[in-house]
Motif scaffolding. Structure first.
Motif, PDB file in Angstrom:
ATOM      1  N   ALA A   1      36.498  40.578  54.027  1.00  0.00           N
ATOM      2  CA  ALA A   1      35.624  41.244  53.055  1.00  0.00           C
ATOM      3  C   ALA A   1      34.526  40.329  52.539  1.00  0.00           C
ATOM      4  CB  ALA A   1      36.447  41.781  51.885  1.00  0.00           C
ATOM      5  N   VAL A   2      34.787  39.011  52.475  1.00  0.00           N
ATOM      6  CA  VAL A   2      33.776  38.066  51.982  1.00  0.00           C
ATOM      7  C   VAL A   2      33.115  37.302  53.132  1.00  0.00           C
ATOM      8  CG1 VAL A   2      34.968  37.806  49.778  1.00  0.00           C
ATOM      9  CG2 VAL A   2      35.416  36.150  51.604  1.00  0.00           C
ATOM     10  N   ASN A   3      33.316  37.803  54.355  1.00  0.00           N
ATOM     11  CA  ASN A   3      32.749  37.167  55.548  1.00  0.00           C
ATOM     12  C   ASN A   3      33.191  35.706  55.646  1.00  0.00           C
ATOM     13  OD1 ASN A   3      31.228  37.167  57.918  1.00  0.00           O
ATOM     14  ND2 ASN A   3      29.353  36.528  56.888  1.00  0.00           N
ATOM     15  N   GLY A   4      34.502  35.477  55.393  1.00  0.00           N
ATOM     16  CA  GLY A   4      35.004  34.109  55.383  1.00  0.00           C
ATOM     17  C   GLY A   4      36.231  33.892  56.241  1.00  0.00           C
ATOM     18  N   ILE A   5      36.492  34.798  57.175  1.00  0.00           N
ATOM     19  CA  ILE A   5      37.704  34.671  57.986  1.00  0.00           C
ATOM     20  C   ILE A   5      37.683  33.390  58.834  1.00  0.00           C
ATOM     21  CG2 ILE A   5      36.823  35.996  59.955  1.00  0.00           C
ATOM     22  CD1 ILE A   5      40.406  36.077  58.481  1.00  0.00           C
TER      23      ILE A   5
ATOM     24  N   ILE B   1      44.506  31.113  48.292  1.00  0.00           N
ATOM     25  CA  ILE B   1      44.487  32.566  48.094  1.00  0.00           C
ATOM     26  C   ILE B   1      45.907  33.104  47.944  1.00  0.00           C
ATOM     27  CG2 ILE B   1      43.769  34.778  49.088  1.00  0.00           C
ATOM     28  CD1 ILE B   1      41.533  33.274  50.535  1.00  0.00           C
ATOM     29  N   ALA B   2      46.849  32.490  48.654  1.00  0.00           N
ATOM     30  CA  ALA B   2      48.242  32.957  48.618  1.00  0.00           C
ATOM     31  C   ALA B   2      48.924  32.680  47.282  1.00  0.00           C
ATOM     32  CB  ALA B   2      49.035  32.289  49.737  1.00  0.00           C
ATOM     33  N   PHE B   3      48.429  31.704  46.534  1.00  0.00           N
ATOM     34  CA  PHE B   3      49.126  31.233  45.331  1.00  0.00           C
ATOM     35  C   PHE B   3      49.462  32.364  44.358  1.00  0.00           C
ATOM     36  CE2 PHE B   3      48.656  29.906  40.856  1.00  0.00           C
ATOM     37  CZ  PHE B   3      49.818  29.163  40.736  1.00  0.00           C
ATOM     38  N   SER B   4      48.441  33.132  43.942  1.00  0.00           N
ATOM     39  CA  SER B   4      48.668  34.193  42.949  1.00  0.00           C
ATOM     40  C   SER B   4      49.566  35.289  43.494  1.00  0.00           C
ATOM     41  CB  SER B   4      47.326  34.789  42.501  1.00  0.00           C
ATOM     42  OG  SER B   4      46.560  33.827  41.812  1.00  0.00           O
ATOM     43  N   LEU B   5      49.435  35.576  44.786  1.00  0.00           N
ATOM     44  CA  LEU B   5      50.268  36.610  45.405  1.00  0.00           C
ATOM     45  C   LEU B   5      51.733  36.189  45.433  1.00  0.00           C
ATOM     46  CD1 LEU B   5      47.866  37.437  48.380  1.00  0.00           C
ATOM     47  CD2 LEU B   5      48.238  38.830  46.337  1.00  0.00           C
ATOM     48  N   ARG B   6      51.967  34.925  45.770  1.00  0.00           N
ATOM     49  CA  ARG B   6      53.351  34.417  45.768  1.00  0.00           C
ATOM     50  C   ARG B   6      53.918  34.405  44.348  1.00  0.00           C
ATOM     51  NH1 ARG B   6      51.652  29.603  49.937  1.00  0.00           N
ATOM     52  NH2 ARG B   6      52.122  30.709  51.878  1.00  0.00           N
TER      53      ARG B   6
ATOM     54  N   ALA C   1      42.277  39.814  47.081  1.00  0.00           N
ATOM     55  CA  ALA C   1      43.647  39.851  47.611  1.00  0.00           C
ATOM     56  C   ALA C   1      44.643  40.372  46.579  1.00  0.00           C
ATOM     57  CB  ALA C   1      44.061  38.459  48.087  1.00  0.00           C
ATOM     58  N   MET C   2      44.347  40.184  45.313  1.00  0.00           N
ATOM     59  CA  MET C   2      45.236  40.673  44.250  1.00  0.00           C
ATOM     60  C   MET C   2      45.118  42.181  44.034  1.00  0.00           C
ATOM     61  SD  MET C   2      47.164  38.360  42.806  1.00  0.00           S
ATOM     62  CE  MET C   2      47.488  38.973  41.141  1.00  0.00           C
ATOM     63  N   GLU C   3      44.083  42.778  44.647  1.00  0.00           N
ATOM     64  CA  GLU C   3      43.833  44.219  44.531  1.00  0.00           C
ATOM     65  C   GLU C   3      43.701  44.646  43.069  1.00  0.00           C
ATOM     66  OE1 GLU C   3      46.809  46.261  46.858  1.00  0.00           O
ATOM     67  OE2 GLU C   3      45.931  45.557  48.751  1.00  0.00           O
ATOM     68  N   ASN C   4      42.907  43.887  42.318  1.00  0.00           N
ATOM     69  CA  ASN C   4      42.667  44.186  40.908  1.00  0.00           C
ATOM     70  C   ASN C   4      41.870  45.481  40.738  1.00  0.00           C
ATOM     71  OD1 ASN C   4      42.172  40.754  40.796  1.00  0.00           O
ATOM     72  ND2 ASN C   4      43.826  41.704  39.670  1.00  0.00           N
ATOM     73  N   GLU C   5      42.082  46.137  39.611  1.00  0.00           N
ATOM     74  CA  GLU C   5      41.313  47.342  39.282  1.00  0.00           C
ATOM     75  C   GLU C   5      39.951  46.987  38.701  1.00  0.00           C
ATOM     76  OE1 GLU C   5      43.851  50.258  37.046  1.00  0.00           O
ATOM     77  OE2 GLU C   5      45.292  48.615  37.247  1.00  0.00           O
ATOM     78  N   ILE C   6      39.886  45.853  38.003  1.00  0.00           N
ATOM     79  CA  ILE C   6      38.636  45.384  37.398  1.00  0.00           C
ATOM     80  C   ILE C   6      38.424  43.938  37.803  1.00  0.00           C
ATOM     81  CG2 ILE C   6      37.384  44.946  35.249  1.00  0.00           C
ATOM     82  CD1 ILE C   6      38.992  47.083  33.900  1.00  0.00           C
ATOM     83  N   VAL C   7      37.179  43.602  38.147  1.00  0.00           N
ATOM     84  CA  VAL C   7      36.840  42.226  38.490  1.00  0.00           C
ATOM     85  C   VAL C   7      35.694  41.767  37.598  1.00  0.00           C
ATOM     86  CG1 VAL C   7      35.956  40.682  40.270  1.00  0.00           C
ATOM     87  CG2 VAL C   7      37.592  42.452  40.886  1.00  0.00           C
TER      88      VAL C   7
ATOM     89  N   ILE D   1      51.339  39.167  52.207  1.00  0.00           N
ATOM     90  CA  ILE D   1      50.385  38.130  51.786  1.00  0.00           C
ATOM     91  C   ILE D   1      49.453  37.772  52.940  1.00  0.00           C
ATOM     92  CG2 ILE D   1      50.173  35.671  51.201  1.00  0.00           C
ATOM     93  CD1 ILE D   1      52.632  36.015  49.411  1.00  0.00           C
ATOM     94  N   LYS D   2      50.026  37.592  54.115  1.00  0.00           N
ATOM     95  CA  LYS D   2      49.223  37.238  55.285  1.00  0.00           C
ATOM     96  C   LYS D   2      48.163  38.305  55.569  1.00  0.00           C
ATOM     97  CE  LYS D   2      51.532  35.535  58.705  1.00  0.00           C
ATOM     98  NZ  LYS D   2      52.402  35.416  59.907  1.00  0.00           N
ATOM     99  N   LEU D   3      48.576  39.571  55.467  1.00  0.00           N
ATOM    100  CA  LEU D   3      47.665  40.683  55.715  1.00  0.00           C
ATOM    101  C   LEU D   3      46.567  40.741  54.658  1.00  0.00           C
ATOM    102  CD1 LEU D   3      47.016  43.256  57.357  1.00  0.00           C
ATOM    103  CD2 LEU D   3      48.560  44.503  55.828  1.00  0.00           C
ATOM    104  N   ARG D   4      46.962  40.588  53.391  1.00  0.00           N
ATOM    105  CA  ARG D   4      45.976  40.667  52.302  1.00  0.00           C
ATOM    106  C   ARG D   4      44.962  39.528  52.384  1.00  0.00           C
ATOM    107  NH1 ARG D   4      48.261  42.376  46.401  1.00  0.00           N
ATOM    108  NH2 ARG D   4      49.570  44.154  46.977  1.00  0.00           N
ATOM    109  N   ILE D   5      45.415  38.352  52.745  1.00  0.00           N
ATOM    110  CA  ILE D   5      44.500  37.207  52.842  1.00  0.00           C
ATOM    111  C   ILE D   5      43.476  37.442  53.941  1.00  0.00           C
ATOM    112  CG2 ILE D   5      44.322  34.756  53.479  1.00  0.00           C
ATOM    113  CD1 ILE D   5      46.986  34.335  52.014  1.00  0.00           C
ATOM    114  N   ARG D   6      43.923  37.931  55.071  1.00  0.00           N
ATOM    115  CA  ARG D   6      43.000  38.215  56.170  1.00  0.00           C
ATOM    116  C   ARG D   6      41.980  39.270  55.743  1.00  0.00           C
ATOM    117  NH1 ARG D   6      43.404  36.319  61.035  1.00  0.00           N
ATOM    118  NH2 ARG D   6      42.189  38.075  61.851  1.00  0.00           N
ATOM    119  N   GLU D   7      42.447  40.339  55.113  1.00  0.00           N
ATOM    120  CA  GLU D   7      41.545  41.413  54.692  1.00  0.00           C
ATOM    121  C   GLU D   7      40.549  40.916  53.643  1.00  0.00           C
ATOM    122  OE1 GLU D   7      44.204  44.439  53.386  1.00  0.00           O
ATOM    123  OE2 GLU D   7      44.464  45.303  55.400  1.00  0.00           O
TER     124      GLU D   7
END
Length: 272
Positions: free
Chosen positions: A124-128, A100-105, A153-159, A114-120
């Motif tokens: 969100a996907v019930n995968g913590i 998950i960190a790859f694209s953010l880095r 985690a990338m906070e995209n506008e469109i998925v 990055i750590k915060l976004r990954i946790r969130e």
């Protein structure tokens, strides 16, 4: 948002995969793109992401033509994320956190953020619970949720979600539906390609029907699925709630709970 004008795409000189495609994703918050295998759904997604380039026509994102330079595609993919049907195609690292960190880095996000976004994203996907697990220990459904978490985690506008529930059991399917609803409620535009007509009917507000690379129907979800002839022409079937409406002359319900509520009211009315 995306707007597509007269798009044509040919894999080979005389082989058209998409013909005269016109779409406007401002028409709904959750857009469905449906059609049988070979109808052009995946090819369309690849064009939207700039992986493929139209033979003719144009794709606009935020009112500007797609820019196919390295910088242009980089900026596009900061705003638009895609989750492929097979999660193995976009999971590259052996650990969930690192994947998950790859694209953010890659876009220079600070490690603490990055750590915060990954946790969130995993929450969100019930995968913590599998944040530090090796990927190969995860089930297919869990891998799919990790792929979605990467996009969140990338906070995209469109998925773009390509067959998000394919191969999943009912529990995992319901989790994916919850994730989609959560993203929608946060203002993220969702575009879903799927063979699951019950999913599309229940969650989308606007639908495009593809058949052999052409759009043969589009409109609000209730209006599209009432057109039984077009749905069958596309090699698909009606959602079960629409079948009940057509075959049992019941009102057209969008949700299962509304059917049960109607039935309970009818029974109470009859008994009284």
């Amino acid at each position: 948002m995306f707007k597509i004008n007269d798009l044509n795409y040919k894999y080979e000189k005389d082989s058209s995969a998409l013909e005269n495609i016109n779409m406007d994703f401002s028409k709904g918050n959750v857009i469905g793109i449906i059609g049988s295998n070979g109808s052009g759904k995946s090819t369309l997604f690849m064009n939207l992401m700039g992986i493929l380039k139209p033979t003719s026509g144009s794709i606009l994102f935020k009112d500007e033509n797609l820019n196919y330079t390295k910088k242009g595609l980089y900026n596009l993919r900061k705003g638009v994320g895609i989750v492929f049907q097979d999660p193995e195609k976009q999971i590259f690292y052996s650990k969930v956190y690192d994947d998950i960190a790859f694209s953010l880095r890659n876009i220079g996000i600070d490690e603490e953020i990055i750590k915060l976004r990954i946790r969130e994203a995993l929450i969100a996907v019930n995968g913590i619970d599998f944040i530090n697990k090796p990927i190969h220990f995860l089930s297919y459904g869990q891998k799919k949720r990790v792929a979605i978490a990467s996009v969140i985690a990338m906070e995209n506008e469109i998925v773009l979600l390509d067959e998000p529930t394919a191969g999943l059991d009912p529990i995992s399917t319901n989790l994916i539906i919850d994730i989609i609803n959560t993203l929608k409620n946060k203002g993220v535009k969702i575009v879903i390609s799927s063979h699951d007509m019950n999913l599309i009917y229940g969650i989308c507000d606007y639908v495009y029907v593809l058949n052999k690379g052409r759009i043969i129907e589009d409109g609000k979800v209730e209006n599209v699925f009432i057109n039984e002839e077009r749905i069958y022409q596309a090699g698909l079937e009606l959602p079960w709630l629409v079948k009940l409406h057509k075959n049992m002359k019941l009102p057209l319900f969008r949700e299962e709970k509304d059917l049960y509520k109607y039935w309970e009211c009818s029974v109470l009315s009859t008994n009284n």
